[in-house]
Scaffold this active site. Structure first.
Site, mmCIF file in Angstrom:
data_model
loop_
_atom_site.group_PDB
_atom_site.id
_atom_site.type_symbol
_atom_site.label_atom_id
_atom_site.label_comp_id
_atom_site.label_asym_id
_atom_site.label_seq_id
_atom_site.Cartn_x
_atom_site.Cartn_y
_atom_site.Cartn_z
ATOM 1 N N ALA A 1 0.861 -1.426 0.257
ATOM 2 C CA ALA A 1 0.032 -0.076 -0.282
ATOM 3 C C ALA A 1 0.632 1.556 0.144
ATOM 4 C CB ALA A 1 -0.870 0.225 1.168
ATOM 5 N N LYS B 1 -7.049 5.974 -11.900
ATOM 6 C CA LYS B 1 -5.804 6.703 -12.088
ATOM 7 C C LYS B 1 -4.441 5.998 -12.886
ATOM 8 C CE LYS B 1 -7.198 10.402 -8.604
ATOM 9 N NZ LYS B 1 -8.232 9.391 -7.901
ATOM 10 N N LYS C 1 1.583 4.817 -11.967
ATOM 11 C CA LYS C 1 0.627 3.204 -11.180
ATOM 12 C C LYS C 1 1.087 2.353 -11.781
ATOM 13 C CE LYS C 1 -0.783 2.873 -6.982
ATOM 14 N NZ LYS C 1 -0.181 1.680 -6.532
ATOM 15 N N ASN D 1 -11.554 6.976 -5.350
ATOM 16 C CA ASN D 1 -10.949 7.577 -4.469
ATOM 17 C C ASN D 1 -11.833 7.234 -2.956
ATOM 18 O OD1 ASN D 1 -11.599 9.001 -6.712
ATOM 19 N ND2 ASN D 1 -10.651 10.942 -5.545
ATOM 20 N N VAL D 2 -10.883 7.355 -1.920
ATOM 21 C CA VAL D 2 -11.713 6.792 -1.267
ATOM 22 C C VAL D 2 -11.369 7.856 0.128
ATOM 23 C CG1 VAL D 2 -10.161 5.078 1.143
ATOM 24 C CG2 VAL D 2 -10.216 4.520 -1.105
ATOM 25 N N LEU D 3 -13.088 7.619 0.498
ATOM 26 C CA LEU D 3 -13.408 9.085 1.699
ATOM 27 C C LEU D 3 -12.649 9.137 2.484
ATOM 28 C CD1 LEU D 3 -17.212 9.113 0.598
ATOM 29 C CD2 LEU D 3 -15.450 10.736 0.284
ATOM 30 N N GLY D 4 -12.146 9.545 3.442
ATOM 31 C CA GLY D 4 -11.855 10.057 4.175
ATOM 32 C C GLY D 4 -10.388 9.819 4.735
#
Length: 650
Positions: free
Chosen positions: A368, A414, A426, A452-455
């Site tokens: 990650a 993306k 990426k 997109n990852v919220l938070g």
């Protein structure tokens, strides 16, 4: 004047308050006995004989002793609950029996109806005075509290109402039920409204905010609920989930802004926990970038599947310290018995990665670690490529050398037809792993791509929330920009699911649901915080939405697939993309040229190599690397044309 008296009484010491309670009960019980005899003899001027006076006195003393034994005087009257009624009832029954027994022992006249009448009077006086005082004190305190409406008429909502009633900030005024059949019913002394009548409830009850306390397992159309709540003129907030309450990490009255999954207006995606558990239980697992938003959540999810060993690999000392401390606490409290190892290191150092994997016998790696903020990577091209491309390559080679069984790359939407260096790097990282999967078969490589990852760090939701609290404006890059969104726990769970399904070289794509228009998300947050958007048609509004223009490398629409022919998997929300790949020999040559350009800080050459590779990279602007544009790079000289810096490749 009355408030001053109440305040003076409330400030008395506990022993003094108890003494007052005992004296008042003595007087009230004495009055109850006299009234019982007077009513029985129909003589309101009745005076007791010496024996009757003695029996009455002893009865009152015995009753007070019973109240002491039942704990009635330990209860704080302003917080006294209905459970105190049982204690008072038991004490009064004991008192009535004592009156009968004492009358028999002292051979005095106590008619059979007197203990019954006395018991009724005593209960009404003792209980009535206590609950009357409670009502007066609470009503005085309630005037300074904000009135709230609770959405959810189940156990969670009632528990919240009870907690708020005991607190000092909020005053529950009513409930909103998801069932129309509950409309106009009562819970306690609070009215219940159907969800269709919530606007009327807010208006009639003069509500200052709405609190969401819907049961976790209650079937609710989240999108419709958010649409209704968005139209209200008051802030909407929520309370912790039942899992947080059970785990003890939150209390029911911990009021906070709406959860991110509520803003999405859809139910979260659930993984197949059995498959995930089988791939992690008693395994030795390593997470790179363990202190990041995605990496840290992966660690939390992995920890609860009880691997034998969990290695946290992170280059940020503070981030590593924070996640290790949190996971250590979870590990101890829940008795998971996982061996945790926080390791400092960079994914760019191949030998360090290999040494760590060998030392702990790593079987699975979740990679990650990446730079993922589009504008920052555009301004720092070399570092972005070094971390995202070479960091992935070196970590993958280390995994092969250390005999790791499974390697999962966390990729991004993306990477599909990228217009920025982050996305291109990426996509190239995906090509590297695809090439390595063809070169050998000992380590199974797979990639998981999502939006997109919220938070997460850099997410728009906390940014918008801060801007709204600061009075605005809320900044959106473009009025038509849309993004796919998923919560961090959702994404992490599905990453674990997809990682367990890999057979070698697959690119898994998470179904992100419907795309969300960023401008609409901003407006929804403004409305749900009880404010109005300031526009030309509504100049008196609170918060203005300002469009700042697309940032370098940013595009209006993100995609998850390069091709249009995804392949299904065992999980309905995980697809397998059919993407073009490169033979390892070609990938190795590309990496060699990219390494050479990076070492000379030649951003122009790096961008050119990214464009020539089958990444689909099509930059939508000039190179904006900060060092490159300011003439501090060690590569070729530059010329200025029309005010823009252009590097001359040798």
């Amino acid at each position: 004047m009355r408030n001053k008296v109440i305040n003076r009484i409330l400030r008395l010491s506990r022993p003094t308050k108890r003494a007052i309670s005992v004296v008042s009960d003595f007087v009230l019980l004495s009055l109850a006995i006299w009234a019982a005899f007077a009513l029985r003899f129909e003589n309101y001027g009745w005076m007791p004989s010496d024996k009757q006076l003695w029996v009455s006195f002893v009865t009152v003393v015995v009753t007070i002793g019973a109240f002491v034994k039942l704990g009635l005087y330990r209860a704080v009257i302003r917080y006294i609950s209905e459970h105190a009624l049982l204690a008072i009832f038991m004490g009064v029954v004991f008192s009535s029996v004592a009156l009968i027994v004492l009358g028999f022992l002292f051979q005095t006249l106590v008619p059979r109806s007197v203990p019954v009448i006395y018991g009724a009077f005593a209960f009404m006086l003792v209980a009535g005075t206590r609950f009357g005082v409670r009502t007066i004190v609470r009503r005085r305190n309630d005037r300074s509290k904000d009135g709230v409406l609770i959405v959810g008429a189940g156990p969670k909502g009632m528990q919240l109402a009870s907690a708020l009633a005991q607190g000092v900030e909020y005053r529950p005024l009513g409930f909103v039920s998801m069932l129309n059949a509950n409309h106009k019913s009562m819970i306690g002394n609070l009215p219940v409204y159907a969800i269709d009548h919530i606007e009327k409830a807010v208006r009639d009850l003069d509500v200052s905010r709405v609190l969401l306390a819907v049961e976790d397992d209650e079937p609710v159309n989240r999108k419709e609920l958010m649409r209704i709540l968005e139209g209200l003129s008051v802030p909407v907030q929520t309370v912790p989930s039942m899992s947080e309450l059970v785990a003890g990490v939150a209390r029911i009255n911990d009021i906070r802004d709406l959860e991110i999954e509520d803003l999405l207006g859809r139910d979260p995606v659930r993984p197949d926990t059995a498959i995930v558990a089988d791939s992690l239980y008693q395994k030795s697992v390593m997470v790179t970038g363990a202190g990041g938003s995605i990496g840290s959540e992966l660690c939390r999810q992995i920890l609860r599947h009880k691997p034998s060993t969990l290695v946290l690999f992170e280059q940020s000392e503070f981030s590593l310290y924070s996640i290790e401390r949190e996971l250590h606490s979870i590990n101890e409290v829940e008795g998971l018995g996982v061996s945790l190892h926080p390791v400092l290191g960079s994914v760019a150092h191949r030998r360090r990665g290999e040494a760590v994997m060998r030392a702990f016998g790593i079987q699975t790696v979740y990679h990650a670690a990446a730079y993922k903020h589009v504008p920052l990577v555009e301004h720092n091209v070399i570092e972005g490529v070094q971390n995202n491309v070479f960091g992935t390559w070196h970590t993958a080679e280390a995994a092969i050398a250390a005999g790791v069984e499974r390697f999962v790359l966390i990729s991004t939407d993306k990477a599909v037809r990228p217009t920025n260096v982050m996305g291109a790097s990426k996509r190239l990282a995906e090509l590297v792993l695809q090439g390595l999967a063809q070169r050998q078969s000992k380590t199974v490589f797979s990639m998981v791509r999502f939006g997109n990852v919220l938070g997460s760090s850099g997410s728009v939701v906390p940014l918008f929330r801060d801007q709204i609290r600061d009075g605005g404006p809320v900044t959106v890059t473009h009025q038509d920009i849309i993004r796919y969104f998923m919560t961090i726990p959702e994404a992490s769970q599905l990453v674990l699911q997809a990682g367990s399904m890999g057979r070698g070289g697959e690119v898994f794509v998470l179904d992100m649901g419907e795309p969300v228009k960023i401008a609409d998300l901003a407006r929804k947050m403004i409305h749900l915080m009880g404010l109005e958007e300031k526009t030309d048609d509504n100049p008196a509004g609170d918060i203005e939405v300002v469009y700042t223009g697309l940032r370098p490398g940013e595009k209006l629409y993100e995609e998850l697939l390069i091709g249009d022919d995804p392949q299904g998997t065992a999980h309905p929300r995980i697809m397998m993309a059919r993407e073009v790949s490169m033979p390892w020999d070609e990938v190795a040559q590309l990496l060699e040229r990219l390494s050479s350009a990076s070492h000379t800080f030649d951003c122009g050459k790096v961008v050119e190599l990214l464009r020539s590779a089958p990444t689909g990279y099509a930059p939508n602007g000039e190179v904006v690397d900060l060092v490159w544009c300011n003439g501090e790079a060690l590569s070729a000289p530059a010329v200025a044309v029309d005010g823009k810096v252009h590097r001359l490749n040798p």
